[in-house]
Write an enzyme that holds these catalytic residues in place. Structure first.
Site, short mmCIF file in Angstrom:
data_model
loop_
_atom_site.label_atom_id
_atom_site.label_comp_id
_atom_site.label_asym_id
_atom_site.label_seq_id
_atom_site.Cartn_x
_atom_site.Cartn_y
_atom_site.Cartn_z
N HIS A 140 7.35 -3.53 -10.15
CA HIS A 140 7.59 -4.78 -9.43
C HIS A 140 6.31 -5.26 -8.75
CE1 HIS A 140 9.81 -7.00 -5.98
NE2 HIS A 140 9.51 -7.83 -6.95
N GLU A 152 5.50 -2.03 -6.60
CA GLU A 152 6.62 -1.15 -6.28
C GLU A 152 7.05 -0.50 -7.60
OE1 GLU A 152 9.92 -3.48 -4.75
OE2 GLU A 152 10.24 -2.12 -3.10
N1 3HC Z 1 -5.32 -16.26 -8.36
C1 3HC Z 1 -6.48 -15.80 -7.90
N2 3HC Z 1 -6.85 -15.80 -6.60
C2 3HC Z 1 -5.98 -16.31 -5.74
C3 3HC Z 1 -4.73 -16.81 -6.12
C4 3HC Z 1 -4.41 -16.78 -7.51
N3 3HC Z 1 -3.24 -17.23 -7.99
N4 3HC Z 1 -4.08 -17.24 -5.01
C5 3HC Z 1 -4.89 -16.99 -3.96
N5 3HC Z 1 -6.04 -16.43 -4.40
C6 3HC Z 1 -7.14 -15.92 -3.60
C7 3HC Z 1 -8.03 -17.00 -3.08
O1 3HC Z 1 -9.03 -17.32 -4.00
C8 3HC Z 1 -8.60 -16.37 -1.82
O2 3HC Z 1 -9.69 -15.51 -2.13
P1 3HC Z 1 -10.79 -15.10 -1.02
O3 3HC Z 1 -10.12 -14.17 -0.04
O4 3HC Z 1 -11.83 -14.44 -1.82
O5 3HC Z 1 -11.22 -16.37 -0.37
C9 3HC Z 1 -7.45 -15.55 -1.31
O6 3HC Z 1 -6.58 -15.29 -2.45
C10 3HC Z 1 -6.69 -16.26 -0.25
O7 3HC Z 1 -6.29 -17.54 -0.76
P2 3HC Z 1 -6.46 -18.92 -0.02
O8 3HC Z 1 -7.65 -18.88 0.86
O9 3HC Z 1 -6.33 -20.02 -1.01
O10 3HC Z 1 -5.15 -19.07 0.82
P3 3HC Z 1 -4.54 -18.10 1.86
O11 3HC Z 1 -5.56 -17.43 2.70
O12 3HC Z 1 -3.46 -18.89 2.49
O13 3HC Z 1 -3.86 -16.96 0.96
C11 3HC Z 1 -2.03 -16.06 -0.15
C12 3HC Z 1 -2.94 -17.25 -0.03
C13 3HC Z 1 -2.78 -14.85 -0.69
C14 3HC Z 1 -0.93 -16.45 -1.13
C15 3HC Z 1 -1.46 -15.73 1.29
O14 3HC Z 1 -0.92 -16.87 1.86
C16 3HC Z 1 -0.40 -14.66 1.28
O15 3HC Z 1 -0.69 -13.47 1.25
N6 3HC Z 1 0.88 -15.09 1.33
C17 3HC Z 1 2.01 -14.19 1.28
C18 3HC Z 1 2.24 -13.77 -0.14
C19 3HC Z 1 3.42 -12.85 -0.26
O16 3HC Z 1 4.09 -12.49 0.69
N7 3HC Z 1 3.69 -12.45 -1.50
C20 3HC Z 1 4.83 -11.63 -1.81
C21 3HC Z 1 5.94 -12.51 -2.20
S1 3HC Z 1 7.38 -11.58 -2.57
C22 3HC Z 1 7.22 -11.21 -4.16
O17 3HC Z 1 6.33 -11.60 -4.86
C23 3HC Z 1 8.31 -10.35 -4.72
C24 3HC Z 1 9.27 -11.14 -5.52
O18 3HC Z 1 10.17 -10.23 -6.10
C25 3HC Z 1 10.05 -12.19 -4.80
#
Ligand code: 3HC
Length: 288
Positions: A140, A152
């Site tokens: 996961h 996971e």
């Molecule tokens: N591909 C590549 N790099 C990416 C990316 C992608 N799709 N999305 C974000 N990034 C990178 C950015 O380039 C940036 O890199 P840097 O640190 O080198 O600058 C870094 O990630 C942070 O991105 P941003 O600066 O654009 O934006 P944020 O600081 O807001 O981060 C985020 C974005 C990483 C999505 C952050 O908001 C986050 O951690 N959010 C929570 C995500 C979360 O909880 N995920 C789990 C969801 S639950 C799940 O998936 C399970 C399912 O079963 C439901």
């Protein structure tokens, strides 16, 4: 067995992220979807994500191109036949997954490990659809897959220790931290995350606060990178609803009932970022 080739089933948000991550770490990847168009859209997301990583200086332009070159698109399951690992990232529909696993079991080599990226469905039941339940496992990933360090790992009732060990090693080989959990509804991640998101929806439904306020409280007060409603939009409200229903059905406990507002948004087709509208309005340009 040394695994060098991986097939990923489903070129959506999760599948394309999983394919990208394996390709970035030197694996040959087949990215399968039911139509060439869906697979090509997935490849477009991968290209955009690699460009983003390269622009940030996280990887070089050569590494980005090499990762892309390792990915082959496919619209036929026969192309999974010589993969050592298959990761299924199809929609959260148990019957569809069981049919897919039955088919994979028929087509893949006897040593192949069949993994599912399901966010909450029972691994044990998916495994029972095959003649190799000891080689079926949950892997996961978290969204966005290229960024989030967790995988996971969920062993079903009949998953072998060898399969668990191989998959943990593979997770490590692609730069992730594997955490092993047991096969109960929602595992650990969504058993804890989804009731929090659902409670945030209730706070809006009951008029306690607007979505922006709920999210600000959790961002500034709890240091969450995204508020729960922005995260729900990011995950997809249909996925959130499906996971709540799996928790409710699996535990038979009404504490997991989905908020009527979440259900209504899904009925309206407001599924979050992917449809341009969820708790927030993203406009056309944000659609996945
Ligand atoms: N591909 C590549 N790099 C990416 C990316 C992608 N799709 N999305 C974000 N990034 C990178 C950015 O380039 C940036 O890199 P840097 O640190 O080198 O600058 C870094 O990630 C942070 O991105 P941003 O600066 O654009 O934006 P944020 O600081 O807001 O981060 C985020 C974005 C990483 C999505 C952050 O908001 C986050 O951690 N959010 C929570 C995500 C979360 O909880 N995920 C789990 C969801 S639950 C799940 O998936 C399970 C399912 O079963 C439901």
């Amino acid at each position: 067995m040394q695994i060098r080739k991986v097939t990923v089933l489903g070129a959506g948000q999760m599948g394309s992220g999983i394919a990208q991550t394996f390709a970035q770490h030197g694996f040959e990847v087949v990215l399968y979807d039911i139509g060439q168009e869906q697979a090509a859209r997935g490849l477009g997301h991968i290209r955009a994500s690699l460009v983003r990583l390269a622009n940030k200086g996280r990887i070089s332009a050569e590494q980005s191109q090499a990762a892309l070159d390792r990915i082959t698109l496919s619209a036929t399951l026969a192309d999974a036949a010589d993969s050592g690992l298959v990761v299924e990232a199809a929609p959260e529909n148990l019957e569809m997954k069981k049919t897919l696993f039955r088919e994979l079991d028929r087509r893949c080599g006897p040593d192949a490990i069949l993994a599912t990226n399901t966010s909450s469905l029972p691994i044990t039941e998916i495994a029972a659809a095959t003649a190799r339940p000891e080689k079926v496992i949950g892997m996961h990933f978290m969204n966005p897959v290229p960024v989030m360090p967790l995988v996971e790992i969920i062993g079903g009732l009949r998953t072998s220790d060898d399969t668990l060990a191989s998959v943990k090693a593979l997770a490590q080989a692609i730069g992730k931290t594997a955490v092993e959990v047991r096969d109960y509804p929602g595992f650990v991640s969504n058993r804890i995350l989804m009731p929090m998101i659902n409670e945030a929806v209730y706070a809006v439904y009951e008029g306690v606060a607007l979505p922006e306020a709920v999210d600000l409280v959790m961002k500034l007060g709890m240091n969450h990178p995204m508020g729960p409603l922005a995260l729900a939009d990011f995950i997809g409200l249909d996925t959130c609803l499906a996971i709540m229903e799996t928790l409710r059905d699996g535990f038979g406990d009404s504490k997991y009932r989905a908020c009527p507002l979440l259900r209504q948004y899904v009925q309206a087709g407001w599924l979050g970022r992917k449809t341009g509208r969820g708790f927030y309005d993203y406009g056309d340009e944000q659609r996945g």
